[in-house]
Structures are given as structure tokens and as C-alpha cells.
Design an enzyme around this catalytic site. Structure first.
Site, PDB file in Angstrom:
ATOM      1  N   CYS A  12      25.862  34.743  71.474  1.00  0.00           N
ATOM      2  CA  CYS A  12      24.689  35.796  72.245  1.00  0.00           C
ATOM      3  C   CYS A  12      24.469  36.980  71.197  1.00  0.00           C
ATOM      4  CB  CYS A  12      25.342  36.101  73.474  1.00  0.00           C
ATOM      5  SG  CYS A  12      24.253  36.958  74.650  1.00  0.00           S
ATOM      6  N   HIS A  44      26.765  30.940  76.483  1.00  0.00           N
ATOM      7  CA  HIS A  44      28.112  31.407  76.261  1.00  0.00           C
ATOM      8  C   HIS A  44      28.995  30.180  76.550  1.00  0.00           C
ATOM      9  CE1 HIS A  44      27.751  35.801  76.139  1.00  0.00           C
ATOM     10  NE2 HIS A  44      26.640  35.624  76.655  1.00  0.00           N
ATOM     11  N   GLU A  98      32.003  30.079  76.131  1.00  0.00           N
ATOM     12  CA  GLU A  98      33.476  30.609  76.254  1.00  0.00           C
ATOM     13  C   GLU A  98      33.512  30.966  77.897  1.00  0.00           C
ATOM     14  OE1 GLU A  98      30.951  34.481  76.064  1.00  0.00           O
ATOM     15  OE2 GLU A  98      30.904  32.461  75.281  1.00  0.00           O
TER      16      GLU A  98
END
Length: 234
Positions: A86, A203, A205
Site C-alpha cells: 500500500c 494488504h 498482512e
């Protein structure tokens, strides 16, 4: 494996990345402050999401000049693994480690939802546990995620198989409706020519634990990195 997670003023996904590496996958992880002059002895650097320096000027433009970024560039140029997520993707483009730029979403709205992606290149340290053409789902949360590159750069990305993820439907079709931000060619993530630097807007994660809901497709990115590093070290 040791992950280094860069922390800028305004980062808000640094702890997510640290948690994934350290607590979910049991690897060594450490935070690296933006004013540090070296990334230290790490196997991979994560440039996380957030709003570094409040997105002043444009996303990533100020963070690119943080002292640590000079060493991130050195680390990448020497073959070190770098993952920009990002805002991290935006910073890597500003730093010249990846081509192109990220612009305001075409609808001028902040998008926060899950996006489905098609894996275009599974021959990278970040994706080798995926199948080419596989559809995965990662969260997105950005207002400036529209990837753009001019025609010559876009041709190079295609010719060199540097496009790693494209926004797609759940059946893997590349359509305008599947594109949440207007990115050219539905591009969601790219690698550099050497394949050791990946930038993506979604994302991974944030979706490494199925317990949290939303699936755990992001785990494939971390597991790919961990297995790649172990193989190289063997």
C-alpha cells in the site's frame, strides 16, 4: 528468517506486518525507525502501509527521503528482498525501486474492502507457493491506489513478466468492474526486473489468520518468502 519493518511517522500497518512475521509465522522481526541509517542484518524489508508523513505533497513523496530509504535502496540493489504494501508500494515507486506511480482512485473515494486478485507471475520469491492464474482475496484500504505507467513502461512490465497481481473477478476474469481504483491494465502489484522487490496495493498482512475472518490468502506471501529464504540459505 529475519524481517525488518520500517516505521515512518504516520505508519499504521507496521504492527500488522510485525505480528504476521513474528507471531503468526514464528520468524524473527524487528522494527526499523525511519531515521536509522541502516536496515541492519535482515533477510527481508517490509515497507508497510499507512499515511507516512500524513501523505503530504503526495503519498510516499516525503518518506522517500527518510534516512533509512537510502539503505533500503542499497539493500534492494544488492538483491535483498523488499516488500512494499500500500503506502509502501507508493514509497518504492517514489524511491525509483519500482516503475510507475500511484494516483488518486478514479472515483476519488477511499476504498476499504476485500479485492480479488489473479496471480499473474508465480515465479517470484513472494508468490512461488501460488499457482499462476490462482485467484486470491486481500483487503484494500487506499485513496491513491490507481497504478499508472506510460506505454513504454507498461510494455516492459508485460514483456518482462513483472506484473504479479491483477484485480479480477472471483472467477479470474480481468474486467473493469473488478478494478477498485482504475489502475491501468488492472494492475495490483508488480516486481522489479530482478524479481526481489514487490509492491502491491492490497494488504496480505491483514489476511494471514482465518480466525479473524476474510480468509488467510495473505499467508501465501509470507510462506513463500520464508521458504525461499530457507532454500537459498541451504
Amino acid at each position: 528468517m529475519t524481517f525488518g519493518v520500517i516505521v515512518f511517522p504516520g505508519s499504521n500497518c507496521d504492527h500488522d506486518a510485525y505480528h504476521a512475521a513474528k507471531h503468526v509465522f514464528g520468524q524473527e522481526a524487528r522494527f526499523i525507525w525511519h531515521q536509522d541509517e541502516t536496515v541492519g542484518d535482515v533477510d527481508a524489508v517490509i515497507v508497510p502501509g499507512g499515511f507516512s508523513y500524513g501523505d503530504y505533497l503526495r503519498s510516499g513523496a516525503v518518506a522517500r527521503f527518510s534516512p533509512v530509504m537510502q539503505d533500503v535502496v542499497r539493500f534492494a540493489n544488492e538483491g535483498g528482498l523488499v516488500l512494499g504494501i500500500c503506502n509502501g508500494f507508493q514509497i518504492l515507486c517514489e524511491a525509483g525501486l519500482l516503475p510507475g506511480t500511484l494516483m488518486r482512485n478514479d472515483n476519488l473515494r477511499f476504498r476499504c474492502n476485500h479485492a480479488t486478485l489473479r496471480v499473474e507471475n508465480n515465479q517470484t520469491p513472494f508468490t512461488h507457493l501460488m499457482d499462476k492464474g490462482q485467484v486470491v482475496s486481500f483487503p484494500i484500504a487506499h485513496g491513491e491506489g490507481r497504478y499508472f505507467a506510460d506505454g513504454d513502461v507498461l510494455d516492459e512490465l508485460r514483456d518482462n513478466d513483472q506484473i504479479v497481481f491483477r484485480y479480477a473477478t472471483e472467477t479470474g476474469d480481468i474486467t473493469k468492474d473488478a478494478n477498485p481504483n482504475g489502475s491501468i491494465d488492472n494492475i495490483a502489484g508488480i516486481v522489479n526486473r530482478d524479481g526481489n522487490v514487490l509492491g502491491l496495493m492490497p494488504h496480505p498482512e491483514r489476511c494471514v489468520e482465518s480466525l479473524l475472518g476474510g480468509g488467510d490468502d495473505g499467508a501465501l506471501v509470507f510462506r513463500s518468502l520464508i521458504e525461499h529464504t530457507a532454500t537459498v540459505a541451504a
